[in-house]
Structures are given as C-alpha cells and as structure tokens.
Design an enzyme around this catalytic site. Structure first.
Site, PDB file in Angstrom:
ATOM      1  N   SER A 177       0.835  -1.199   0.000  1.00 48.16           N
ATOM      2  CA  SER A 177       0.000   0.000   0.000  1.00 48.16           C
ATOM      3  C   SER A 177       0.867   1.244   0.000  1.00 48.16           C
ATOM      4  O   SER A 177       1.966   1.260   0.581  1.00 48.16           O
ATOM      5  CB  SER A 177      -0.869  -0.015   1.258  1.00 48.16           C
ATOM      6  OG  SER A 177      -1.442   1.254   1.484  1.00 48.16           O
TER       7      SER A 177
ATOM      8  N   LYS B 235       1.957  -3.859   6.371  1.00 48.11           N
ATOM      9  CA  LYS B 235       2.357  -3.713   4.959  1.00 48.11           C
ATOM     10  C   LYS B 235       3.876  -3.470   4.874  1.00 48.11           C
ATOM     11  O   LYS B 235       4.550  -4.045   4.023  1.00 48.11           O
ATOM     12  CB  LYS B 235       1.577  -2.580   4.284  1.00 48.11           C
ATOM     13  CG  LYS B 235       0.094  -2.883   4.105  1.00 48.11           C
ATOM     14  CD  LYS B 235      -0.125  -4.125   3.259  1.00 48.11           C
ATOM     15  CE  LYS B 235      -1.569  -4.577   3.214  1.00 48.11           C
ATOM     16  NZ  LYS B 235      -1.739  -5.938   2.665  1.00 48.11           N
TER      17      LYS B 235
ATOM     18  N   TYR C 230      -2.139  -1.696  10.709  1.00 53.22           N
ATOM     19  CA  TYR C 230      -2.341  -2.095   9.312  1.00 53.22           C
ATOM     20  C   TYR C 230      -1.142  -1.657   8.467  1.00 53.22           C
ATOM     21  O   TYR C 230      -0.563  -2.434   7.718  1.00 53.22           O
ATOM     22  CB  TYR C 230      -3.637  -1.463   8.774  1.00 53.22           C
ATOM     23  CG  TYR C 230      -3.724  -1.487   7.270  1.00 53.22           C
ATOM     24  CD1 TYR C 230      -4.062  -2.656   6.607  1.00 53.22           C
ATOM     25  CD2 TYR C 230      -3.441  -0.343   6.513  1.00 53.22           C
ATOM     26  CE1 TYR C 230      -4.115  -2.692   5.225  1.00 53.22           C
ATOM     27  CE2 TYR C 230      -3.489  -0.370   5.131  1.00 53.22           C
ATOM     28  CZ  TYR C 230      -3.827  -1.540   4.495  1.00 53.22           C
ATOM     29  OH  TYR C 230      -3.868  -1.569   3.128  1.00 53.22           O
TER      30      TYR C 230
HETATM   31  N1  UFG Z   1     -12.534  11.290   3.268  1.00 55.33           N
HETATM   32  C1  UFG Z   1     -13.502  12.201   3.608  1.00 55.33           C
HETATM   33  N2  UFG Z   1     -14.670  11.723   4.122  1.00 55.33           N
HETATM   34  C2  UFG Z   1     -14.917  10.398   4.294  1.00 55.33           C
HETATM   35  C3  UFG Z   1     -13.910   9.474   3.936  1.00 55.33           C
HETATM   36  C4  UFG Z   1     -12.727   9.959   3.435  1.00 55.33           C
HETATM   37  O1  UFG Z   1     -13.318  13.394   3.476  1.00 55.33           O
HETATM   38  O2  UFG Z   1     -15.997  10.047   4.782  1.00 55.33           O
HETATM   39  C5  UFG Z   1     -11.269  11.775   2.700  1.00 55.33           C
HETATM   40  C6  UFG Z   1     -10.067  11.440   3.550  1.00 55.33           C
HETATM   41  O3  UFG Z   1      -9.867  12.426   4.535  1.00 55.33           O
HETATM   42  C7  UFG Z   1      -8.973  11.388   2.504  1.00 55.33           C
HETATM   43  C8  UFG Z   1      -9.686  10.929   1.238  1.00 55.33           C
HETATM   44  O4  UFG Z   1     -11.062  11.143   1.475  1.00 55.33           O
HETATM   45  O5  UFG Z   1      -8.487  12.661   2.268  1.00 55.33           O
HETATM   46  C9  UFG Z   1      -9.466   9.467   0.953  1.00 55.33           C
HETATM   47  O6  UFG Z   1      -9.786   8.716   2.109  1.00 55.33           O
HETATM   48  P1  UFG Z   1      -9.876   7.134   2.103  1.00 55.33           P
HETATM   49  O7  UFG Z   1     -10.208   6.703   3.496  1.00 55.33           O
HETATM   50  O8  UFG Z   1     -10.750   6.672   0.995  1.00 55.33           O
HETATM   51  O9  UFG Z   1      -8.414   6.725   1.700  1.00 55.33           O
HETATM   52  P2  UFG Z   1      -7.058   6.972   2.491  1.00 55.33           P
HETATM   53  O10 UFG Z   1      -6.156   7.655   1.515  1.00 55.33           O
HETATM   54  O11 UFG Z   1      -7.217   7.561   3.806  1.00 55.33           O
HETATM   55  O12 UFG Z   1      -6.722   5.467   2.751  1.00 55.33           O
HETATM   56  C10 UFG Z   1      -5.738   4.889   2.113  1.00 55.33           C
HETATM   57  C11 UFG Z   1      -6.008   3.394   1.908  1.00 55.33           C
HETATM   58  C12 UFG Z   1      -5.687   2.614   3.111  1.00 55.33           C
HETATM   59  C13 UFG Z   1      -4.427   3.099   3.756  1.00 55.33           C
HETATM   60  C14 UFG Z   1      -4.574   4.513   4.123  1.00 55.33           C
HETATM   61  C15 UFG Z   1      -3.462   5.054   4.977  1.00 55.33           C
HETATM   62  O13 UFG Z   1      -7.342   3.156   1.537  1.00 55.33           O
HETATM   63  O14 UFG Z   1      -5.543   1.258   2.744  1.00 55.33           O
HETATM   64  O15 UFG Z   1      -4.639   5.203   2.921  1.00 55.33           O
HETATM   65  O16 UFG Z   1      -3.888   6.077   5.778  1.00 55.33           O
HETATM   66  F1  UFG Z   1      -4.071   2.408   4.844  1.00 55.33           F
END
Ligand code: UFG
Length: 347
Positions: free
Chosen positions: A130, A159, A155
C-alpha cells in the site's frame, strides 16, 4: 482457453481487488485457484466471477493462518506457478484498536504461505502492499525509492513488515517476489456484477460517496478543508480497480517468464494524478447527475495531506499503465451501488 501451465493461486480472491484480479487472470488465459476464509467477502462472488469470465475458479475456504490447511492446498494443487497474496485485514481504524489481530493475521498468513511455497518449490509471489508505507513524503510524487515513514496504524506496519519479510526471504530462498503499492483503489467491474462490499459504515471515501448518493447515508463529511492544497481538501491518487487488477496479471507474467530484474521488486500502482476530495464530490455529481449532500468537518486523525504516485517504473518495467479515468471510476462505482440498492446483490 485455459493454459494449465499458468495456474495461479489467489488468496483473498473473493475480496474487492482479488475478485477483479481473478477475472483479469481468467481473461488472460490463467487457471485460477482461490483461497479465502470469507471473513470479509461473500461466496456468491464466485458465481459472479463465473458469470463475467465464463469459468468458475476453484475455491478453498481456508484460513491461511492454519499452516496445515495451506499445505493441504499446495498438495492438492501441485502445479501452482505463482501466488497473488491479497488476503489480509485492511481496516485502518480497527488495526489501531486491535493491533495484535492485524499482526497475527496479516503477518502469519504471509509467513505460512512463504514457508509452504519453499517446501513445495513454488517460487513466485505478488504481494498487496500500500502507498500507506510512504506516510506523507517530503517530495511528491512518491517514487518507489521514497523512504518509509513510521506507520501510524498496525495495518500500515503489516504492509511495511510484509515488504521486509519478502525482501529478506527473496534474498535467501527460492522465493521471487513483487510488491505492488496500491494508491487509492476505487470503482467496479463494468458489468456491475462485482465491486466493493464495505461492512457497516464505510471508512473510505468512494463507498461513502456512493452510499450518500443513493440515500443510505444522510451526508458525506469532508474531513478538513484547511489543508495546504488548492481547494483545502486532501489529495489522493485514485485508481480504477480493473486497472489495478491488470497490473497483477503483468506482475505474474513477469515472474513466471523470469523477467524480473531482481529477486524482489516493488512497483507503485497509481495514475500519477492527484485529485482532491472536493474534486471527487464535484465529478461525482457531474458524472452521475446525482446531487450529493455534504458538509465540511474536522480533519481525520492520521490523514496525510497529499499523496500521489510516480508511475514510471510500472509503466516501463511492468509494461502497465492505468487506462481508466475518474469518469469511469465514478460511473462504475455508482452503477455497482445502484445494483446493491436494487437488491440484485444478495448481501
Ligand atoms: N474522506 C472524507 N470523508 C470520508 C472518507 C474519506 O473526506 O468520509 C477523505 C479522507 O480524509 C482522505 C480521502 O477522502 O483525504 C481518501 O480517504 P480514504 O479513506 O478513501 O483513503 P485513504 O487515503 O485515507 O486510505 C488509504 C487506503 C488505506 C491506507 C490509508 C493510509 O485506503 O488502505 O490510505 O492512511 F491504509
């Protein structure tokens, strides 16, 4: 035509990325065997894979933490040419609260697999890593040489550890491995027969967006609009799950054809393009014609401000490039959500 010389074991093959990869493997002529304990996926996905690809993958309902079961599988399937290892727990928040659950499951399953592969002479493995290994890099885009930062969740640690384990084992045993660092996988197969099946309230942006669009959630909360980005919201590199799946086929091909340049290789899988949360919201409304209720909320703990990939290495060495854009990501995610809502998916 299935080429029995190309049998691939896909762990976690009924899961979100796994199921899309099994479809692409079958399309490319591979024989697929799935090992999954169905802890975060559904058996009917096997029917859906068969519907799309015309072939039903062989299925073993096993927990990879049970080494004897892994040995039984390799004894029964004696001619496996490569393993794609997706099976893992992936809920970041849960892993912070229950780290041992993550260390046991994600690390032990990998160790068991590698031990049995060594015993049975199966040497090729593709590992789901990841972009979370990078944390917030000082310089963007993140290249494969960008240093790791201390993981904020168990998590993320699993990784980073998984990569470490593979690197060391690949330098000392018969194992040859490719770690693929996914950026933000979204979207669904164009048939809308398979897609992401989040359990409970989604943590990830895309399922939250589509569930809000369909009315299952009242409102999307955007986690912070005071970041140092053009519109103040976080930037990520969203990648279509079908593009991601195709990269796994390329990685398998590379290992089986002995084209890898070292025993352990790493590739970023992203589009190379950063998109903000607000851009996702606006694009969703435009692509689907569906209005989205949203509000701005506080930042989410642990979020990085901006992360997107340098994809040159995968482009040049794997011969893979993401082909599908934001429009296909959003329209396919939406089509899948509509099907879920219609009740044509029996979850
Ligand atoms: N976000 C929102 N509202 C929500 C959900 C997400 O604003 O309800 C934003 C988050 O703040 C972020 C973006 O949307 O800026 C993407 O969020 P995700 O949760 O979809 O994805 P992330 O980049 O946080 O997550 C990814 C991977 C994980 C990994 C993680 C590390 O999906 O597997 O990064 O923090 F572990």
């Amino acid at each position: 035509m299935t080429n029995t010389n190309k049998k691939v074991l896909v762990t976690g093959g009924t899961g979100y990325i796994g199921s899309h990869t099994v479809v692409e493997l079958i399309n490319a002529g591979y024989e697929t065997v799935i090992a999954d304990n169905l802890s975060n996926s559904e058996r009917f996905i096997l029917d859906r894979i068969e519907q799309i690809a015309g072939v039903r993958p062989k299925f073993y309902e096993i927990d990879l933490c049970d080494k004897a079961k892994v040995e039984d599988l390799f004894n029964a399937e004696s001619d496996i040419k490569a393993v794609i290892h997706f099976a893992a727990f992936k809920a970041v928040g849960e892993s912070v609260k229950e780290p041992l659950k993550y260390f046991r499951n994600n690390n032990l399953s990998l160790i068991n697999l590698l031990e049995v592969m060594n015993e049975k002479g199966v040497n090729n493995i593709v590992f789901s890593s990841s972009a979370t290994v990078y944390g917030q890099p000082d310089v963007l885009p993140a290249t494969e040489a960008t240093p790791f930062q201390k993981a904020l969740s168990a998590y993320g640690s699993t990784k980073q550890m998984g990569e470490e384990i593979l690197e060391k084992v690949s330098s000392a045993t018969i194992i040859k491995s490719i770690a693929l660092r996914y950026f933000n996988p979204v979207g669904a197969h164009k048939s809308a027969l398979i897609g992401e099946l989040p359990v409970g309230v989604p943590n990830n942006l895309m399922p939250f967006v589509t569930q809000t669009g369909i009315g299952k959630r009242e409102m999307l909360t955007i986690f912070g609009d005071d970041y140092s980005t053009p519109d103040g919201t976080c930037i990520r590199d969203y990648i279509h799950v079908v593009d991601l799946a195709k990269a796994h086929v390329k990685a398998c091909e590379r290992l089986i054809a002995e084209k890898a340049e070292s025993n352990y290789e790493v590739f970023n899988l992203g589009t190379g393009k950063g998109t903000s949360v607000l851009e996702i919201v606006n694009a969703f409304e435009k692509v689907t014609g569906q209005k989205l209720n949203y509000k701005i909320g506080p930042r989410r703990e642990g979020d990085v401000e901006s992360l997107y990939a340098e994809t040159k290495l995968a482009n040049e060495k794997l011969g893979w490039k993401a082909e599908l854009g934001l429009e296909e990501m959003l329209s396919s995610a939406w089509a899948w959500e509509v099907k879920l809502h219609e009740g044509t998916v029996e979850v």
